[in-house]
Design an enzyme around this catalytic site. Structure first.
Site, PDB file in Angstrom:
ATOM      1  N   HIS A 107       0.846  -1.188   0.000  1.00  0.00           N
ATOM      2  CA  HIS A 107       0.000   0.000   0.000  1.00  0.00           C
ATOM      3  C   HIS A 107       0.890   1.249   0.000  1.00  0.00           C
ATOM      4  O   HIS A 107       1.856   1.316   0.768  1.00  0.00           O
ATOM      5  CB  HIS A 107      -0.914  -0.006   1.229  1.00  0.00           C
ATOM      6  CG  HIS A 107      -1.846   1.158   1.255  1.00  0.00           C
ATOM      7  ND1 HIS A 107      -2.940   1.242   0.427  1.00  0.00           N
ATOM      8  CD2 HIS A 107      -1.825   2.297   1.980  1.00  0.00           C
ATOM      9  CE1 HIS A 107      -3.559   2.388   0.648  1.00  0.00           C
ATOM     10  NE2 HIS A 107      -2.910   3.058   1.581  1.00  0.00           N
ATOM     11  N   GLU A 172       8.598   0.975  -3.172  1.00  0.00           N
ATOM     12  CA  GLU A 172       7.745  -0.222  -3.189  1.00  0.00           C
ATOM     13  C   GLU A 172       8.461  -1.378  -3.883  1.00  0.00           C
ATOM     14  O   GLU A 172       8.369  -2.528  -3.464  1.00  0.00           O
ATOM     15  CB  GLU A 172       6.436   0.066  -3.940  1.00  0.00           C
ATOM     16  CG  GLU A 172       5.518   1.063  -3.260  1.00  0.00           C
ATOM     17  CD  GLU A 172       4.200   1.208  -4.020  1.00  0.00           C
ATOM     18  OE1 GLU A 172       3.640   0.215  -4.499  1.00  0.00           O
ATOM     19  OE2 GLU A 172       3.721   2.359  -4.140  1.00  0.00           O
TER      20      GLU A 172
END
Ligand code: GAR
Length: 202
Positions: A107, A172
């Protein structure tokens, strides 16, 4: 070797980071199946290029039937871990309770701040000076599960949503393979809602 199932709705750059780590030999896993709810997802193309099974399961009609079809496909592929890599649908209790393995999600915020959609824009609107990304185990809530790894990035004056999203995305791509690697090495232990990271085995 760990058998991975990945669910992705779009571009699939996080899926690509996993594929790159597998191909580089830095992640001891096999990509068993990639499932998308979107037939046009670039993620499907990335999976096929790697030689992995790529399947479309669209949400048509009943939500329960959709979740059952996802579970059946993941079960048939014999996966040990499911990774949500830009999967833009909330999966419910039915999915989680029927699936015989854990689920991880990436996320683009420092949870528990800015759950849900457009987390980077939420961070800009709030005016935070530090943003980031989180990999967590999925529970029945929306982006509420036990946190595995987080990485912070600065928010700069005049950042647009795209600027901040790109800065977070670069992190990420490191964080997700790192979390899956820890899982593959058997180094994640769930204690209540905390994830303990065990030391590397000698
Ligand atoms: C990533 O930034 C991921 O964190 C986010 O969508 C993007 C997918 O990019 N996920 C969510 O917002 C989930 N709520 P990708 O398709 O290139 O991996």
């Amino acid at each position: 070797m760990l058998r991975l199932g990945v669910l992705a709705s779009g571009r699939g750059s996080n899926l690509q980071a996993l594929i790159d780590a597998i191909e580089a030999g830095s992640l001891a896993a096999r990509l068993s199946i990639v499932i998308s709810d979107n037939p046009h997802a670039q993620a499907l193309e990335r999976a096929r290029r790697h030689g992995a099974q790529a399947v479309v399961i669209a949400l048509e009609g009943e939500r329960a039937a959709f979740e059952d079809r996802l579970v059946a496909a993941l079960f048939a592929a014999g996966v040990d871990l499911v990774v949500l890599a830009g999967f833009m649908r909330l999966l419910g209790k039915r999915f989680l309770s029927r699936l015989p393995c854990p689920v991880m999600n990436i996320h683009p915020s420092l949870l528990p701040a800015f759950r849900g959609l457009r987390a980077q824009q939420q961070a800009l609107d709030y005016g935070v000076k530090v943003a980031g990304c989180t990999v967590h185990f999925v529970d029945e809530g929306m982006d509420t599960g036990p946190i595995i790894l987080q990485k912070a990035v600065p928010v700069k004056e005049n950042d647009t949503e795209a600027d901040l999203a790109a800065r977070i995305l670069a992190e990420e791509h490191q964080l997700l393979p790192a979390a899956v690697r820890l899982f593959a090495e058997g180094r994640l232990r769930l204690e209540g809602r905390k994830v303990r990271i065990l030391p590397e085995k000698q």
